[in-house]
Scaffold this active site. Structure first.
Site, PDB file in Angstrom:
ATOM      1  CB  ILE A 190      -1.023   0.142   1.101  1.00  0.00           C
ATOM      2  CG1 ILE A 190      -1.623  -1.359   1.187  1.00  0.00           C
ATOM      3  CG2 ILE A 190      -1.760   1.211   0.979  1.00  0.00           C
ATOM      4  CD1 ILE A 190      -2.661  -1.401   2.613  1.00  0.00           C
ATOM      5  CG  ASP A 191       3.983   3.884  -2.602  1.00  0.00           C
ATOM      6  OD1 ASP A 191       3.873   4.637  -1.835  1.00  0.00           O
ATOM      7  OD2 ASP A 191       4.511   3.648  -3.760  1.00  0.00           O
ATOM      8  CB  SER A 192       0.847   7.619   0.367  1.00  0.00           C
ATOM      9  OG  SER A 192       2.230   7.802   0.512  1.00  0.00           O
ATOM     10  N   GLY A 193       2.401   6.909  -2.563  1.00  0.00           N
ATOM     11  CA  GLY A 193       2.796   7.547  -3.678  1.00  0.00           C
ATOM     12  C   GLY A 193       2.134   7.167  -4.941  1.00  0.00           C
ATOM     13  CG  ASN A 194      -0.537   3.767  -7.092  1.00  0.00           C
ATOM     14  OD1 ASN A 194      -0.556   4.363  -8.321  1.00  0.00           O
ATOM     15  ND2 ASN A 194      -0.975   2.406  -7.016  1.00  0.00           N
TER      16      ASN A 194
END
Length: 304
Positions: free
Chosen positions: A182-186
């Site tokens: 889970i990546d906030s950058g995506n």
């Protein structure tokens, strides 16, 4: 003053239903519309009792608390006392947030005092005042939407973005199990529908991906003549890489996307998958990058 009880009752039913809906969104509870409506109907009984000889009983705090329990019980059921208490507190929070916001906006714009012939007059519009009803009908949905967006923002920020989860993607009836980050950058989304996009390593998807679809996803230029069976599922997603201009990648809506987050399986109703030709993790810790909104909007799967 004429009071239209049917109008007041209907508005109360609608408001209670929206508040219960907001409560369900806050706690990620399953939304069962007939249960929400049942809870709203129970809550509206207090309004009817206010115009009967039982008005004093209906206004008693214990009566209101008892009705609140019945409302939440009808809307979300009972699993354990803590579950019921969490639902009640969230319901009260939603009520105070939206109701308090309406009062604040109302008194910000309202002119309750005026001076006439040396006398200070206070104006108190009644329950049937058309301006106040117009304010309620317009203001309540607006504040409800505002509260919902704030709740979603808070929930998204609370997600453990560095959390690795299990991911299951079904392509043409064939499941693919992956480990996702889970990546906030995506922040990849379909620009038209705002559907979030998950990025998957191409090597991992080769085992189950149809060859014709793999070609389209690997080379977006091939979307000029996509396979007929997949044409309605393919999308072109614009993205930008540091140090270069805007580019395009192909994404597809698979049969199904499921995420295992905090020991529960979530079904992603709206989600797209794009492929990356390069490895996403140098140490092989994960195989795909999950958009945080997929976790946020995921629908819990009931145990069969």
């Amino acid at each position: 003053m004429v009071v239209y009880l049917d109008v007041i009752w209907l508005l109360n039913v609608c408001f209670d239903a929206l508040l219960l809906w907001l409560t369900a969104l806050m706690l990620k509870r399953p939304i069962v519309w007939w249960r929400l409506l049942a809870g709203a109907l129970i809550g509206s009984l207090l309004v009817v009792l206010l115009f009967t000889p039982f008005s004093a009983i209906a206004q008693h705090p214990l009566m209101k608390a008892a009705v609140s329990v019945l409302i939440v019980w009808a809307a979300f059921g009972f699993k354990r006392p803590r579950y019921l208490l969490e639902n009640m507190l969230a319901f009260y929070f939603a009520t105070f947030a939206v109701g308090g916001g309406m009062l604040a906006v109302h008194y910000f714009f309202a002119h309750q005092l005026s001076v006439r012939q040396g006398m200070l007059l206070m104006h108190h519009p009644g329950a049937g005042d058309p301006v106040s009803w117009l304010f309620v009908v317009i203001g309540f949905p607006a504040l409800w939407l505002f509260s919902r967006r704030r709740v979603e923002t808070i929930r998204e920020k609370k997600l453990r973005f560095e959390h690795i989860i299990e991911v299951k993607i079904v392509w043409d009836g064939r499941p693919l199990m992956l480990r996702g980050l889970i990546d906030s950058g995506n922040q990849l989304v379909d620009p038209l529908t705002k559907t979030p996009v998950m990025v998957v390593e191409q090597e991992k998807a080769k085992a189950v991906l149809p060859e014709e679809l793999l070609g389209c996803l690997s080379a977006p230029m091939m979307l000029a003549s996509p396979p007929e069976r997949w044409v309605h599922r393919l999308r072109l997603i614009p993205y930008r890489v540091v140090g270069s201009g805007s580019q395009m990648m192909a994404a597809v809506k698979p049969d199904c996307i499921m995420l295992r987050y905090e020991n529960e399986w979530l079904e992603v109703v709206q989600g797209l998958v794009a492929l990356s030709a390069d490895p996403l993790s140098t140490d092989g810790e994960y195989d795909c990058i999950v958009h945080p909104k997929m976790v946020q909007a995921g629908r819990k799967l009931t145990a069969s």
